[in-house]
Scaffold this active site. Structure first.
Site, PDB file in Angstrom:
ATOM      1  N   ASN A  64       0.843  -1.194   0.000  1.00 45.87           N
ATOM      2  CA  ASN A  64       0.000   0.000   0.000  1.00 45.87           C
ATOM      3  C   ASN A  64       0.883   1.251   0.000  1.00 45.87           C
ATOM      4  O   ASN A  64       0.788   2.120   0.866  1.00 45.87           O
ATOM      5  CB  ASN A  64      -0.950  -0.010   1.200  1.00 45.87           C
ATOM      6  CG  ASN A  64      -2.213   0.792   0.939  1.00 45.87           C
ATOM      7  OD1 ASN A  64      -2.342   1.470  -0.089  1.00 45.87           O
ATOM      8  ND2 ASN A  64      -3.151   0.739   1.861  1.00 45.87           N
ATOM      9  N   HIS A 112      -8.391   3.549   8.396  1.00 48.40           N
ATOM     10  CA  HIS A 112      -8.940   2.278   7.912  1.00 48.40           C
ATOM     11  C   HIS A 112     -10.347   2.019   8.430  1.00 48.40           C
ATOM     12  O   HIS A 112     -11.168   1.423   7.725  1.00 48.40           O
ATOM     13  CB  HIS A 112      -8.027   1.120   8.322  1.00 48.40           C
ATOM     14  CG  HIS A 112      -6.865   0.920   7.404  1.00 48.40           C
ATOM     15  ND1 HIS A 112      -5.638   1.533   7.602  1.00 48.40           N
ATOM     16  CD2 HIS A 112      -6.726   0.183   6.266  1.00 48.40           C
ATOM     17  CE1 HIS A 112      -4.804   1.163   6.634  1.00 48.40           C
ATOM     18  NE2 HIS A 112      -5.441   0.355   5.816  1.00 48.40           N
TER      19      HIS A 112
END
Length: 494
Positions: free
Chosen positions: A347, A378
């Site tokens: 990521n 998140h």
């Protein structure tokens, strides 16, 4: 949560592809996602060929990218896409009305606050209802872009050049964007569904046709053996990434479903399986969970490249590179010999965002604050916080081991190979141990998992931190560009 048999197609997005969803046995929202990304890939090729900078004005390119992006968002998420548009317009108001010294703070609080409220409502209000479409992904990407632009606008207008690091100075935005530029940056069809986040200056340069030229100038293309300015094509890079996407999809449809993470806390499995075998199976199920991320991120990268966006320059062999927006480096992930190396190649664009908006700007405890921001971004599942808090502990322990021990193993090739093998095994198992709660989400299975693993990584990390000395790390927020230049001059004088 898996849908029970016979459940209605739980999506607020389009139901046009419901027959295909039933035929393949794949949830409709996932079918819509893949369909939009494949259509975006075709649109990206068309965009580059027929709406390139030499065929259309910047305004036309901005408008096309924005309208298609809005259509894809509505197709996938239906009325949930309103959340995307509300957040975008709220922050456009902040960007135009807030004072420059505070623009990054207000934008950050509003964007992260709205994202967190949406995380809460999606999980605790709609989780057991009919409407379970996950619209948080695009909202998370937009939050990254909003805060990125706000910080770079603050750097460009509200700070002196000598106060900035070299990277901050390079990415600083000197003028507020127009509404069309702002909407295009946040909602363009290439990244609205799956990202990745990119820098505003890079995106505007791409729309205006300066993107490739700008990157070639950064690497001094004449020294790479070219006698005139080259015109690199992304076709080869796109085809390569589509092959990776296809392999990832096959692995997802076969491997992922046959090795569920939930099995590692099954009572029968725990009773009959020795500890070392459980560690081995943990590695297998973690590997099985990766293909869906490889698929989504690599396909998103290919879409941007197909449109002509993502060129990063020329490598040492003279080959063109199209990895400016790449979100992962699979080889470096699978061969990582340190926790830091693994994180840096997983990521990638989110890690870059965290560094630019948090780590480089945090006056205290940058590592801890960056992990906390990552968890909050998140979502609010408890498993995320177990993962990131464990990650802080293991990162600090791994850093202490590397700083205190690595130099003893560099004196000979056999010692270095042995060190790399051991650190590869430990790194891969540490990552598996850390990310398992991220997949499990809830508190009860997480605690059950850690008990079955005897909390061994937590205990070992604490012992390392108690025994080995911690060497303080230099923090880039305290080293602006002029100081870096002065240090460079001093080193040269020596």
């Amino acid at each position: 949560m898996a849908e029970p048999p016979g459940a209605p197609h739980r999506t607020t997005g389009s139901t046009l592809l419901h027959p295909l969803s039933g035929l393949l046995g794949i949830p409709l929202d996932q079918i819509n996602f893949v369909a939009c990304q494949l259509f975006a890939l075709l649109a990206a090729f068309w965009f580059r060929i027929y709406l390139g900078p030499s065929h259309a004005s910047s305004a036309v390119r901005h408008a096309f990218a924005t309208l298609f992006g809005i259509y894809f968002a509505v197709f996938c998420f239906g009325w949930y896409s309103i959340h995307l548009f509300v957040l975008v317009m709220m922050n456009y108001g902040i960007m135009n009305m807030a004072s420059i010294p505070n623009i990054h703070r207000y934008s950050f609080v509003v964007a992260m606050g709205y994202l967190t409220l949406c995380h809460i409502s999606r999980i605790y209000i709609f989780h057991y209802g009919i409407l379970t479409t996950d619209f948080s992904g695009p909202l998370m990407i937009i939050t990254q872009k909003i805060t990125t632009l706000a910080c770079q606008l603050h750097d460009g207008i509200g700070r002196q050049a000598e106060e900035l690091t070299a990277e901050q100075n390079r990415l600083a935005v000197k003028t507020r964007p127009s509404l069309l530029e702002y909407l295009s940056y946040l909602l363009n069809f290439m990244s609205v569904i799956a990202g990745p986040c990119s820098n505003y200056k890079d995106y505007i340069a791409f729309i205006e046709g300066r993107h490739v030229h700008m990157k070639l100038l950064e690497v001094n293309w004449k020294q790479k053996g070219y006698d005139r300015l080259p015109d690199p094509s992304p076709t080869g890079a796109v085809m390569y990434k589509l092959c990776i996407t296809l392999v990832s999809l096959i692995l997802f449809l076969t491997l992922t479903k046959n090795f569920p993470m939930a099995y590692i806390i099954d009572n029968e499995f725990l009773d009959k399986t020795p500890f070392l075998s459980r560690l081995g199976y943990l590695y297998v199920v973690t590997q099985a969970a990766k293909p869906k991320y490889y698929f989504a991120w690599t396909l998103a990268d290919a879409v941007n490249n197909a449109a002509g966006y993502g060129f990063s320059g020329v490598d040492e062999r003279g080959a063109f590179r199209w990895d400016l927006l790449s979100n992962l480096n699979i080889w470096n992930i699978e061969t990582a010999t340190s926790f830091k190396m693994y994180i840096e190649n997983w990521n990638i664009q989110t890690a870059a965002w965290l560094k630019r908006v948090c780590y480089d700007r945090a006056p205290w405890y940058p590592t801890a604050l960056t992990f906390i921001l990552s968890a909050l971004w998140h979502g609010i599942y408890p498993g995320y916080y177990f993962t990131f808090l464990t990650g802080i502990l293991i990162t600090l322990a791994a850093r202490a081991i590397r700083n205190n021990c690595r130099h003893y193993f560099l004196s000979s090739v056999p010692l270095k190979i042995a060190y790399d093998i051991v650190t590869w095994v430990v790194t891969q198992l540490a990552v598996c141990y850390t990310v398992a709660p991220f997949v499990m989400l809830a508190v009860e299975p997480t605690i059950k998992f850690y008990k079955s693993m005897y909390f061994h990584m937590h205990i070992l990390s604490i012992l390392v931190l108690l025994v080995l000395p911690i060497r303080p790390q230099a923090h880039s927020i305290r080293k602006p560009q002029n100081q870096a230049m002065q240090n460079s001059v001093k080193s040269k004088d020596k």
